[in-house]
Design a protein around this motif. Structure first.
Motif, PDB file in Angstrom:
ATOM      1  N   ILE A 185      14.858 -19.758 -29.031  1.00 19.11           N
ATOM      2  CA  ILE A 185      14.710 -20.282 -27.661  1.00 19.11           C
ATOM      3  C   ILE A 185      13.480 -19.670 -27.018  1.00 19.11           C
ATOM      4  N   ARG A 186      13.315 -18.357 -27.217  1.00 21.38           N
ATOM      5  CA  ARG A 186      12.140 -17.668 -26.692  1.00 21.38           C
ATOM      6  C   ARG A 186      10.867 -18.275 -27.286  1.00 21.38           C
ATOM      7  N   ALA A 187      10.900 -18.505 -28.621  1.00 23.82           N
ATOM      8  CA  ALA A 187       9.705 -19.053 -29.266  1.00 23.82           C
ATOM      9  C   ALA A 187       9.398 -20.439 -28.713  1.00 23.82           C
ATOM     10  N   ARG A 188      10.458 -21.227 -28.502  1.00 24.00           N
ATOM     11  CA  ARG A 188      10.239 -22.571 -27.961  1.00 24.00           C
ATOM     12  C   ARG A 188       9.614 -22.521 -26.587  1.00 24.00           C
ATOM     13  N   ILE A 189      10.175 -21.657 -25.740  1.00 23.68           N
ATOM     14  CA  ILE A 189       9.644 -21.572 -24.380  1.00 23.68           C
ATOM     15  C   ILE A 189       8.202 -21.077 -24.430  1.00 23.68           C
ATOM     16  N   MET A 190       7.913 -20.113 -25.331  1.00 26.79           N
ATOM     17  CA  MET A 190       6.542 -19.614 -25.468  1.00 26.79           C
ATOM     18  C   MET A 190       5.597 -20.762 -25.806  1.00 26.79           C
ATOM     19  N   VAL A 191       5.987 -21.554 -26.824  1.00 27.21           N
ATOM     20  CA  VAL A 191       5.129 -22.675 -27.221  1.00 27.21           C
ATOM     21  C   VAL A 191       4.952 -23.634 -26.052  1.00 27.21           C
ATOM     22  N   PHE A 192       6.067 -23.867 -25.358  1.00 25.67           N
ATOM     23  CA  PHE A 192       6.015 -24.788 -24.217  1.00 25.67           C
ATOM     24  C   PHE A 192       5.041 -24.280 -23.172  1.00 25.67           C
ATOM     25  N   LEU A 193       5.107 -22.969 -22.873  1.00 28.11           N
ATOM     26  CA  LEU A 193       4.232 -22.431 -21.836  1.00 28.11           C
ATOM     27  C   LEU A 193       2.778 -22.438 -22.296  1.00 28.11           C
ATOM     28  N   ILE A 194       2.557 -22.066 -23.553  1.00 28.94           N
ATOM     29  CA  ILE A 194       1.177 -22.064 -24.062  1.00 28.94           C
ATOM     30  C   ILE A 194       0.589 -23.465 -23.960  1.00 28.94           C
ATOM     31  N   SER A 195       1.379 -24.454 -24.391  1.00 28.72           N
ATOM     32  CA  SER A 195       0.809 -25.798 -24.365  1.00 28.72           C
ATOM     33  C   SER A 195       0.707 -26.303 -22.933  1.00 28.72           C
ATOM     34  N   SER A 196       1.579 -25.826 -22.031  1.00 30.90           N
ATOM     35  CA  SER A 196       1.423 -26.230 -20.631  1.00 30.90           C
ATOM     36  C   SER A 196       0.136 -25.674 -20.062  1.00 30.90           C
ATOM     37  N   ALA A 197      -0.166 -24.403 -20.393  1.00 35.52           N
ATOM     38  CA  ALA A 197      -1.412 -23.816 -19.914  1.00 35.52           C
ATOM     39  C   ALA A 197      -2.601 -24.610 -20.458  1.00 35.52           C
ATOM     40  N   ALA A 198      -2.516 -24.976 -21.762  1.00 38.28           N
ATOM     41  CA  ALA A 198      -3.612 -25.743 -22.353  1.00 38.28           C
ATOM     42  C   ALA A 198      -3.718 -27.106 -21.694  1.00 38.28           C
ATOM     43  N   LEU A 199      -2.566 -27.709 -21.389  1.00 39.85           N
ATOM     44  CA  LEU A 199      -2.590 -29.012 -20.720  1.00 39.85           C
ATOM     45  C   LEU A 199      -3.213 -28.889 -19.341  1.00 39.85           C
ATOM     46  N   GLY A 200      -2.929 -27.744 -18.678  1.00 39.96           N
ATOM     47  CA  GLY A 200      -3.551 -27.523 -17.381  1.00 39.96           C
ATOM     48  C   GLY A 200      -5.055 -27.417 -17.509  1.00 39.96           C
ATOM     49  N   PHE A 201      -5.505 -26.734 -18.561  1.00 41.01           N
ATOM     50  CA  PHE A 201      -6.944 -26.638 -18.817  1.00 41.01           C
ATOM     51  C   PHE A 201      -7.528 -28.034 -18.989  1.00 41.01           C
ATOM     52  N   ILE A 202      -6.844 -28.848 -19.798  1.00 40.48           N
ATOM     53  CA  ILE A 202      -7.341 -30.204 -20.026  1.00 40.48           C
ATOM     54  C   ILE A 202      -7.315 -31.002 -18.727  1.00 40.48           C
ATOM     55  N   GLY A 203      -6.288 -30.740 -17.892  1.00 39.08           N
ATOM     56  CA  GLY A 203      -6.215 -31.430 -16.608  1.00 39.08           C
ATOM     57  C   GLY A 203      -7.413 -31.088 -15.738  1.00 39.08           C
ATOM     58  N   GLY A 204      -7.763 -29.791 -15.718  1.00 38.56           N
ATOM     59  CA  GLY A 204      -8.946 -29.383 -14.960  1.00 38.56           C
ATOM     60  C   GLY A 204     -10.199 -30.037 -15.501  1.00 38.56           C
ATOM     61  N   PHE A 205     -10.285 -30.094 -16.824  1.00 38.95           N
ATOM     62  CA  PHE A 205     -11.445 -30.753 -17.433  1.00 38.95           C
ATOM     63  C   PHE A 205     -11.458 -32.234 -17.087  1.00 38.95           C
ATOM     64  N   TYR A 206     -10.269 -32.837 -17.082  1.00 39.00           N
ATOM     65  CA  TYR A 206     -10.134 -34.256 -16.719  1.00 39.00           C
ATOM     66  C   TYR A 206     -10.694 -34.483 -15.323  1.00 39.00           C
ATOM     67  N   ALA A 207     -10.355 -33.548 -14.412  1.00 38.09           N
ATOM     68  CA  ALA A 207     -10.816 -33.701 -13.034  1.00 38.09           C
ATOM     69  C   ALA A 207     -12.346 -33.645 -12.970  1.00 38.09           C
ATOM     70  N   THR A 208     -12.966 -32.682 -13.696  1.00 35.18           N
ATOM     71  CA  THR A 208     -14.428 -32.641 -13.606  1.00 35.18           C
ATOM     72  C   THR A 208     -15.051 -33.800 -14.377  1.00 35.18           C
ATOM     73  N   HIS A 209     -14.378 -34.243 -15.427  1.00 41.49           N
ATOM     74  CA  HIS A 209     -14.962 -35.316 -16.235  1.00 41.49           C
ATOM     75  C   HIS A 209     -14.966 -36.637 -15.481  1.00 41.49           C
ATOM     76  N   PHE A 210     -13.828 -36.977 -14.876  1.00 42.91           N
ATOM     77  CA  PHE A 210     -13.735 -38.259 -14.188  1.00 42.91           C
ATOM     78  C   PHE A 210     -13.983 -38.126 -12.699  1.00 42.91           C
ATOM     79  N   GLY A 211     -14.248 -36.905 -12.241  1.00 41.00           N
ATOM     80  CA  GLY A 211     -14.517 -36.706 -10.828  1.00 41.00           C
ATOM     81  C   GLY A 211     -13.276 -36.807  -9.959  1.00 41.00           C
ATOM     82  N   GLY A 212     -12.101 -36.647 -10.537  1.00 42.97           N
ATOM     83  CA  GLY A 212     -10.886 -36.717  -9.728  1.00 42.97           C
ATOM     84  C   GLY A 212      -9.700 -37.063 -10.584  1.00 42.97           C
ATOM     85  N   ALA A 213      -8.637 -37.505  -9.946  1.00 42.08           N
ATOM     86  CA  ALA A 213      -7.429 -37.855 -10.677  1.00 42.08           C
ATOM     87  C   ALA A 213      -6.871 -39.145 -10.113  1.00 42.08           C
TER      88      ALA A 213
END
Lengths: 293, 549
Positions: free
Chosen positions: B304-332
């Motif tokens: 369960i811990r490992a799952r949550i860890m993976v979930f959080l890591i990928s959420s952080a990465a998704l947030g990074f991609i979201g930030g990149f999305y914002a600069t790439h398309f100029g918004g959301a």
């Protein structure tokens, strides 16, 4: 404060969402299938009812029967495409979920392509009059929707309690393996179940189209609401679905009155999350009896 | 002797009494026992190929270069996993590349790098913007694949995390005036916070309950964003994030730079996938597969811990991609939260195959190509995507990259079916039984006995029974004699016998127990008046037993 408005609103919403939730719940518990194409069936039966009202005539009975029949046909399509080919294959629940999502994608886009993006409106089935019940003014569509939903749901539940087919469906809901051991065919029963739940979606579509419109993507929000009610009530339990529908209907009408329309989903999901955190299998779901399809 | 259908048998022993005419009986036509032998030992099944071909190309032997291998610098890891062995037929040294995926990845990434050179100028804008959308979606899908495939959490809220990060960073950029390079970093924080929020129910809920809940979360985000005035309900999205593109760039160069930046993000996501899925967390979770969690837990794996860890890591990465999305398309735009985006991206995962990085990338490529390049089809292109998705789900177990293993499994199944049709039939003992029996003579005896009984069954006819009835003892025709010899030769256990109750008056059929001191058991409650009647009844019983086996 118009308590009468809140109560009538809550009752109407409860009836319509309860119809959807019972359909989803019965499908899940008897077939192990989360029917994500429910929104598509909903929209399809709305269009079926609209076609009937245009080509046959705007008679309430005709429109309602057309909606219910189209819903049953939609359920059969889903059953034939997503249940019968893969119900005995490995990893069935996930694959069925994805298959029904794919059906939903394809079906909604075909509806969009065929009928165009413009919303259609159904004729008023219950006329336009107001009734005064104990000092509360009730509009005809709300009264008619609640009454017909309660009537048809009662009929269906009675049928499920008293008929041979209903017995088969209930046996599948209790234990699918034991049901197949005593000679209840999984595929045959799946056809009844999907036609039944599809017709419930058709009924809800016709009733909800009294206040909203018929559009290619009109089914998605009701489906998500029905799913969440089934979830809160505990997937697979009809009383649970009714309790969940009452809870969410009351919540929705209270939020509508006190906070405003844009907060409906927020309060609803907060409620759902709280309920699920307290009882992970829903209100009347039993924790250690998860269905292992 | 004439060859009639019912030949006459003349008792040869009557030649000792030439004064009386010889006894003549109708009997069977001659049947050679060779017939049954031939039929049993004939080779009946249609022969299919069994075994495995050396279908893959093998490199020639090692020469002196067996021990010098290219390795990644700080590790001892090899670039290509090359396996050497001796060919069992030729006894020659051969080399095989066990895992060819690094080669394919290098080729594919090189193709992505030089792709802009080959795009026709007429459709350059469409193709390049589609390609950068592809790279961003592929990065998102890789992170989602970590959640769905590695962690086994069926979350549908991936795009909600991306969208939340994109909206949040755009809002912060507008309000606080953040530079573009801070947006992905701010996105990491937002993604982590959002991930924590939706990971909480994941600890208690499982499977579908969680999937449906996250579906609700997506819908909630969509409705909130569409109705909220802060987040641009009027303009259909929130725009105004700073772009990472320098100001004085031509249109072509902007597209090119955008594409390479998006490709860089995708490669980062690939590395993340590799390091989460292939290292400690991924291996822990690979042990705690579905329905084997209890076993993993008993072994001390805190899945369960490992799952949550993976979930959080990928959420952080998704947030990074979201930030990149914002600069790439100029918004959301609220499109990120729509049910259709969810369906399309699920189609990307499913078409490629859940649980593998190449599946996420290839599925995204297919879906984005249909969605962005074949625009002329209108709504029908979604129908096409949905049909592909439905076909993949109904027929394939692991998406298009699972075709190979599924085909091999199917081929092996067919081969084993064919191998089983080759197995010798007609022996009485099944192979499992034969390996258990101590006395191997029994195996051959029972096989012979089966064949003999098959032959004797064909000898039983009305004529033979009538002949036995007319004279149970004495010389018989060949067919009857063979039957009687077989019957008389049987073991004592449960052998029929005749018990004399009263001589010349009452006879009865019994079955011997075969054990000294145990009395014969009664077979039927019937007395026969003469010995011949009893003999014949006993014969009929044996014939019936023979025909029943």
């Amino acid at each position: 404060m118009n308590w009468g408005f809140i109560v009538t609103n809550a009752i109407t919403l409860t009836c319509i969402y309860g119809t959807l939730a019972i359909g989803i719940s019965v499908t899940w518990s008897s077939l192990g299938l989360v029917n994500m194409a429910y929104g598509f069936i909903f929209a399809l039966s709305g269009y079926g009812a609209w076609l009937a009202s245009v080509y046959i005539g705007p008679f309430p009975v005709v429109v309602m029967i057309a909606g219910i029949l189209t819903g049953a046909i939609g359920g059969l399509i889903v059953c034939l495409l997503a249940f019968i080919p893969i119900h005995d294959k490995p990893n069935f629940p996930l694959r069925a979920l994805i298959a029904t999502l794919a059906i939903s994608l394809v079906g909604n886009q075909i509806l969009l392509w065929w009928f165009g993006p413009r919303a259609k409106s159904l004729p008023r089935l219950f006329g336009s009059w107001n009734a005064d019940i104990l000092g509360v003014v009730v509009t005809s569509d709300k009264l008619g929707a609640s009454l017909s939903a309660i009537l048809l749901l009662t009929l269906i539940l009675l049928w499920m309690r008293s008929s041979r087919r209903g017995l088969e469906i209930r046996a599948m809901m209790m234990n699918p393996h034991a049901a197949s051991i005593v000679g209840i065919g999984v595929r045959r029963t799946s056809i009844y179940v999907m036609a039944l739940t599809g017709s419930l979606a058709g009924l809800a579509a016709v009733l909800l189209a009294q206040t909203y419109y018929v559009a290619p993507f009109s089914g998605i929000t009701p489906m998500i609401k029905g799913l969440s009610i089934a979830l809160v009530g505990g997937l697979g339990s009809i009383p649970g679905a009714v309790i969940g529908a009452i809870m969410l209907g009351v919540n929705e009408s209270l939020t509508l009155t006190f906070l405003g329309g844009q907060y409906v989903l927020i309060t609803q999901f907060l409620l759902i999350i709280v309920v699920l955190l307290i009882r992970p299998r829903g209100i009347s779901g039993i924790l250690d009896k998860a269905r292992e399809a | 002797m004439t060859d009639t259908t019912a030949p006459i048998w003349i008792d040869p022993t009557d030649s000792q009494h030439p004064e009386t005419p010889a006894r003549e009986v109708v009997t069977n036509p001659f049947l050679s026992h060779q017939v049954t032998w031939d039929e049993t030992t004939r080779f009946r099944p249609k022969m299919y190929l069994v075994g495995r071909l050396r279908y893959y190309y093998k490199w020639p032997g090692h020469g002196g270069a067996l021990w010098t291998r290219t390795r990644y610098w700080p590790t001892r890891r090899r670039v290509l996993n090359i396996h050497g062995e001796y060919n069992p037929k030729t006894m020659r040294r051969e080399k095989t590349i066990v895992d060819k995926r690094p080669i394919w990845w290098v080729l594919a990434l090189a193709a992505f790098l030089i792709m802009p050179l080959f795009v026709p100028a007429s459709s350059f804008n469409t193709a390049m913007s589609a390609a950068s959308v592809f790279a961003i979606y592929a990065a998102i899908n890789l992170c989602w694949m970590l959640v769905v495939g590695t962690a086994g959490i069926f979350s549908l809220a991936t795009y909600a995390v991306v969208g939340a990060a994109a909206y949040g960073t755009t809002y912060m950029a507008i309000m606080l005036g953040l530079p573009w390079w801070l947006l992905p970093l701010a996105g990491v924080l937002i993604g982590l916070a959002f991930g924590l929020l939706i990971a909480l129910p994941a600890m208690r809920l499982d499977g579908f309950y969680y999937a449906l809940l996250t579906l609700g979360v997506v819908e909630l985000c969509r409705v909130y964003v569409v109705q909220s005035r802060q987040f641009g309900s009027a303009t259909g999205g929130l725009y105004g994030a700073p772009s990472y593109l320098p100001a004085g760039l031509s249109q072509t160069n902007r597209l090119l730079l955008g594409y390479y930046a998006a490709l860089f993000v995708m490669i980062l996501a690939l590395f993340l996938y590799r390091f989460v899925d292939g290292k400690r967390l991924g291996r822990l979770l690979r042990m705690a597969q579905e329905k084997k969690e209890g076993f993993a837990q008993a072994c001390g794996v805190d899945f369960i811990r490992a799952r949550i860890m993976v979930f959080l890591i990928s959420s952080a990465a998704l947030g990074f991609i979201g930030g990149f999305y914002a600069t790439h398309f100029g918004g959301a735009s609220p499109n990120l939260f729509s049910f259709d985006t969810l369906l399309l991206s699920l189609a990307m995962l499913v078409i490629g195959g859940i649980g593998r990085a190449e599946g996420a990338v290839a599925g995204t490529l297919i879906v984005v190509f249909i969605d962005r390049v074949l625009i002329d089809l209108g709504p029908l292109r979604f129908v096409l995507i949905g049909a592909i998705m439905l076909g993949v789900v109904l027929f394939l177990r692991g998406g298009i990259f699972g075709i190979k293993s599924q085909f091999r499994a199917w081929r092996d199944k067919k081969k084993s079916e064919r191998r089983s049709t080759r197995a010798e039939k007609g022996g009485e003992m099944l192979p499992e039984e034969a390996t258990e029996v101590e006395d191997k003579d029994q195996v051959y005896f029972r096989r012979f006995d089966k064949m003999q009984r098959d032959f004797l069954k064909r000898l039983v006819s009305d004529a033979v029974i009538a002949e036995h009835k007319s004279k149970p003892l004495g010389q018989h025709s060949e067919a009857l004699e063979r039957l009687l010899i077989y019957f008389r030769r049987q073991g004592q256990v449960d052998k029929y016998a005749i018990m004399v109750l009263e001589e010349f008056k009452a006879y009865r059929i019994v079955a011997l127990s075969g054990h000294r001191g145990t009395a014969p058991r009664m077979v039927e409650d019937r007395n026969y008046e003469t010995p011949d009647e009893a003999y014949h009844a006993l014969f009929l019983r044996r014939v019936q037993d023979l025909l029943e086996t």
